[in-house]
Design a protein around this motif. Structure first.
Motif, PDB file in Angstrom:
ATOM      1  N   LEU A 103       0.836  -1.196   0.000  1.00 26.92           N
ATOM      2  CA  LEU A 103       0.000   0.000   0.000  1.00 26.92           C
ATOM      3  C   LEU A 103       0.878   1.256   0.000  1.00 26.92           C
ATOM      4  CD1 LEU A 103      -3.271   0.665   1.740  1.00 26.92           C
ATOM      5  CD2 LEU A 103      -1.431   2.289   2.113  1.00 26.92           C
ATOM      6  N   ASN A 104       1.901   1.274   0.844  1.00 32.61           N
ATOM      7  CA  ASN A 104       2.801   2.431   0.898  1.00 32.61           C
ATOM      8  C   ASN A 104       3.531   2.634  -0.418  1.00 32.61           C
ATOM      9  OD1 ASN A 104       2.184   3.199   3.547  1.00 32.61           O
ATOM     10  ND2 ASN A 104       3.594   1.689   4.383  1.00 32.61           N
ATOM     11  N   LEU A 105       3.914   1.535  -1.053  1.00 31.18           N
ATOM     12  CA  LEU A 105       4.585   1.624  -2.351  1.00 31.18           C
ATOM     13  C   LEU A 105       3.653   2.206  -3.414  1.00 31.18           C
ATOM     14  CD1 LEU A 105       7.119   1.039  -4.007  1.00 31.18           C
ATOM     15  CD2 LEU A 105       6.237  -1.258  -4.413  1.00 31.18           C
ATOM     16  N   ILE A 106       2.390   1.804  -3.390  1.00 38.01           N
ATOM     17  CA  ILE A 106       1.425   2.342  -4.359  1.00 38.01           C
ATOM     18  C   ILE A 106       1.235   3.841  -4.146  1.00 38.01           C
ATOM     19  CG2 ILE A 106      -0.990   2.275  -5.108  1.00 38.01           C
ATOM     20  CD1 ILE A 106      -0.920  -0.780  -4.461  1.00 38.01           C
ATOM     21  N   VAL A 107       1.120   4.264  -2.882  1.00 46.25           N
ATOM     22  CA  VAL A 107       0.982   5.698  -2.590  1.00 46.25           C
ATOM     23  C   VAL A 107       2.188   6.455  -3.147  1.00 46.25           C
ATOM     24  CG1 VAL A 107       0.904   7.442  -0.744  1.00 46.25           C
ATOM     25  CG2 VAL A 107      -0.511   5.379  -0.571  1.00 46.25           C
ATOM     26  N   ALA A 108       3.375   5.940  -2.903  1.00 42.53           N
ATOM     27  CA  ALA A 108       4.592   6.601  -3.398  1.00 42.53           C
ATOM     28  C   ALA A 108       4.665   6.566  -4.928  1.00 42.53           C
ATOM     29  CB  ALA A 108       5.829   5.933  -2.802  1.00 42.53           C
ATOM     30  N   ALA A 109       4.280   5.445  -5.518  1.00 45.48           N
ATOM     31  CA  ALA A 109       4.381   5.296  -6.981  1.00 45.48           C
ATOM     32  C   ALA A 109       3.386   6.183  -7.724  1.00 45.48           C
ATOM     33  CB  ALA A 109       4.174   3.832  -7.371  1.00 45.48           C
ATOM     34  N   LEU A 110       2.265   6.520  -7.089  1.00 43.84           N
ATOM     35  CA  LEU A 110       1.285   7.401  -7.731  1.00 43.84           C
ATOM     36  C   LEU A 110       1.704   8.869  -7.680  1.00 43.84           C
ATOM     37  CD1 LEU A 110      -2.131   5.856  -6.580  1.00 43.84           C
ATOM     38  CD2 LEU A 110      -1.137   5.833  -8.879  1.00 43.84           C
ATOM     39  N   ALA A 111       2.619   9.209  -6.773  1.00 42.82           N
ATOM     40  CA  ALA A 111       3.033  10.608  -6.631  1.00 42.82           C
ATOM     41  C   ALA A 111       3.592  11.201  -7.932  1.00 42.82           C
ATOM     42  CB  ALA A 111       4.025  10.767  -5.483  1.00 42.82           C
ATOM     43  N   PRO A 112       4.460  10.502  -8.677  1.00 40.53           N
ATOM     44  CA  PRO A 112       4.931  11.097  -9.937  1.00 40.53           C
ATOM     45  C   PRO A 112       3.800  11.366 -10.944  1.00 40.53           C
ATOM     46  CG  PRO A 112       6.408   9.353  -9.244  1.00 40.53           C
ATOM     47  CD  PRO A 112       5.212   9.293  -8.341  1.00 40.53           C
ATOM     48  N   LEU A 113       2.774  10.535 -10.936  1.00 40.02           N
ATOM     49  CA  LEU A 113       1.629  10.811 -11.807  1.00 40.02           C
ATOM     50  C   LEU A 113       0.927  12.096 -11.357  1.00 40.02           C
ATOM     51  CD1 LEU A 113       0.117   7.226 -12.194  1.00 40.02           C
ATOM     52  CD2 LEU A 113       1.556   8.490 -13.816  1.00 40.02           C
TER      53      LEU A 113
END
Length: 157
Positions: free
Chosen positions: A35-45
């Motif tokens: 979940l934390n990785l998804i939150v971080a990975a969406l930030a560049p979008l």
């Protein structure tokens, strides 16, 4: 118009992830790395959708995320926070400009105090052994949802 829809979709995705984080932390005292990785990975979008320039915008966001992670990792090392909470805060720091991030952290601290008091009362009423485990992800998620609504959704009203 497409940009507004994309930003709104990202806000909704982040909101849903924050709700999941709060529920799982409340139930099991765990916020998953995925979940934390998804939150971080969406930030560049989010940065792209907002038209954030590489310099200084993206660099400042990355620096803020690293700084928040390091500060709260220190609190983790002292036994004051859980690892999932630290990772969630670091990932969220990638989403918000520093002014909004400061508001999030202040609100999180206030809500965290309330969550702590309620958790300790519940722990004592149920006569549980050991020290109460505080689901701080609840405070983090509510604070982040609050600033998301204040900053990005109020202008749609």
């Amino acid at each position: 118009m497409t940009g507004d829809f994309f930003r709104l979709a990202l806000i909704c995705a982040l909101g849903a992830l924050l709700i999941v984080a709060a529920i799982t932390d409340l139930r099991s005292r765990i916020i998953s790395n995925r979940l934390n990785l998804i939150v971080a990975a969406l930030a560049p979008l989010w940065w792209i959708a907002c038209g954030l320039p590489l310099w200084p915008g993206v660099v400042v966001q990355l620096g803020g995320g690293i700084l928040v992670f390091m500060i709260f990792a220190g609190l983790f090392a002292l036994g004051m926070m859980g690892g999932g909470d630290v990772k969630l805060l670091g990932a969220l720091a990638l989403w918000f400009p520093w002014q909004i991030l400061v508001s999030l952290l202040v609100l999180m601290a206030l809500l965290g105090g309330a969550v702590t008091i309620l958790t300790v009362i519940d722990h004592k009423l149920r006569k549980k052994q050991g020290q109460a485990e505080i689901p701080y992800g609840v405070a983090i998620s509510i604070a982040a949802l609050w600033v998301l609504g204040e900053q990005y959704l109020n202008h749609f009203a």
